[in-house]
Design an enzyme around this catalytic site. Sequence first.
Site, PDB file in Angstrom:
ATOM      1  N   GLY A 193      52.308  26.109  87.656  1.00  0.00           N
ATOM      2  CA  GLY A 193      50.971  26.139  87.083  1.00  0.00           C
ATOM      3  C   GLY A 193      50.787  25.059  86.044  1.00  0.00           C
ATOM      4  O   GLY A 193      51.600  24.136  85.926  1.00  0.00           O
ATOM      5  N   ASN A 194      49.706  25.170  85.291  1.00  0.00           N
ATOM      6  CA  ASN A 194      49.446  24.204  84.222  1.00  0.00           C
ATOM      7  C   ASN A 194      48.789  24.909  83.048  1.00  0.00           C
ATOM      8  O   ASN A 194      48.543  26.109  83.092  1.00  0.00           O
ATOM      9  CB  ASN A 194      48.605  23.029  84.728  1.00  0.00           C
ATOM     10  CG  ASN A 194      47.277  23.474  85.329  1.00  0.00           C
ATOM     11  OD1 ASN A 194      46.480  24.145  84.686  1.00  0.00           O
ATOM     12  ND2 ASN A 194      47.046  23.105  86.588  1.00  0.00           N
TER      13      ASN A 194
END
Length: 423
Positions: free
Chosen positions: A219-220
């Site tokens: 993810g980020n």
Amino acid sequence: MTPTTAVTRTPSAKRIVVGVGGGIAAYKSCSLIRSFTESGHQVRVIPTESALEFIGRATFEALSGNPVHTDVFTDVPKVPHVRIGQEADLIVIAPATADLMARAVGGRADDLLTATLLTARCPVMFVPAMHTEMWEHPATVANVATLRERGATVVEPASGRLTGSDTGAGRLPEPEEIFALASLLIERSDALPRDLVGRRVVVSAGGTREPLDPVRFLGNRSSGKQGYAIARLAAQRGADVTLISGITSGVAVPAAVDVVHVQTAEQMREAVDKQALGADAVIMSAAVADFRPTTVATSKIKKGADEPDTIPLTRNDDILAGLVQARRDGVLAAATAIVGFAAETGDANGDVLTHARAKLARKGCDLLVVNPVGDGKAFEVDSNDGWLLTADGREQALDHGSKALMASRVLDALTVLLNRPSK
């Protein structure tokens, strides 16, 4: 004895008048007042007599730190029915009932709130709350149009649960959203023109999650705050907005916006491609993962002899470039405006703008919003800055400010794109 407040006014503090109409949603005004005072603003609450049937005078006085009156005959020597409006920097009416807006349109001055509205020369924001039938009644529609023509901001209401078992349009937006819109008007008084009426706008926001196994994912750090701010303001500027939301943090669904929830980059692409059909503009502010694991384990990857040395990755489709190609192929209308976002850092090969210019040329979109990231910038914060780059080579610096202010600047540029002469 006049109540006092421990909040100290800062040089940027403003005089805010919070008008409260007589509706069940008046309880939400308490949180709004608290947000203003905690931000250092000086708040004067002016309820209608009907509003005091829902919230007691003492509550408003305690929250604002100022006396609360409804009539024009209290403290006559200070002429409050004139002075309050003259000295205000912003007036927010929440909730604005159908009756209160009708009285404002008629120029009534039979209580302190309507008299204050007549003397005010600052931005005025009405936040309606009423049953759907009342909101859609021709009289209310005409009154809203009149208030807007006179320069007031009338917020589009939310949809949802109303009094009793009824649901529909007419619900008061949440206090956090009202505060965000009001704060934007303090930053920029002309931030909410009705210049997107009749336009259909698709906005993507938030991050994506690419699963490794049933527990873990790639993810980020995107919170979705910037994209949600764009969707919120586009709706308040009159657009029919669809928000395609990835993973977000600390943001609420904006009022008057349709939301499609996704998780992965592939789901984001499918939703954007579907919603872009027939749209006047697509704004790709989501932080979409460039890569995903080539394979996804069906059970949790455990430590030990079976743990992988490497995790092979596969490149995800470039959604922004795909939109541009779809426009070239005639799948999207030639007039569709396409806006991209670039979160950039400098490196040995160039600074942020160097990489952004190359990305704009590579992607082929009409407008690229560039945000420098790292060191507490852009991600997971409430402020932003950067540049707007256009396909014809123009560049505009965006000064540091709230993400709502950034959103207003992006929508200004979008309006220019939408109003360009057809080729």
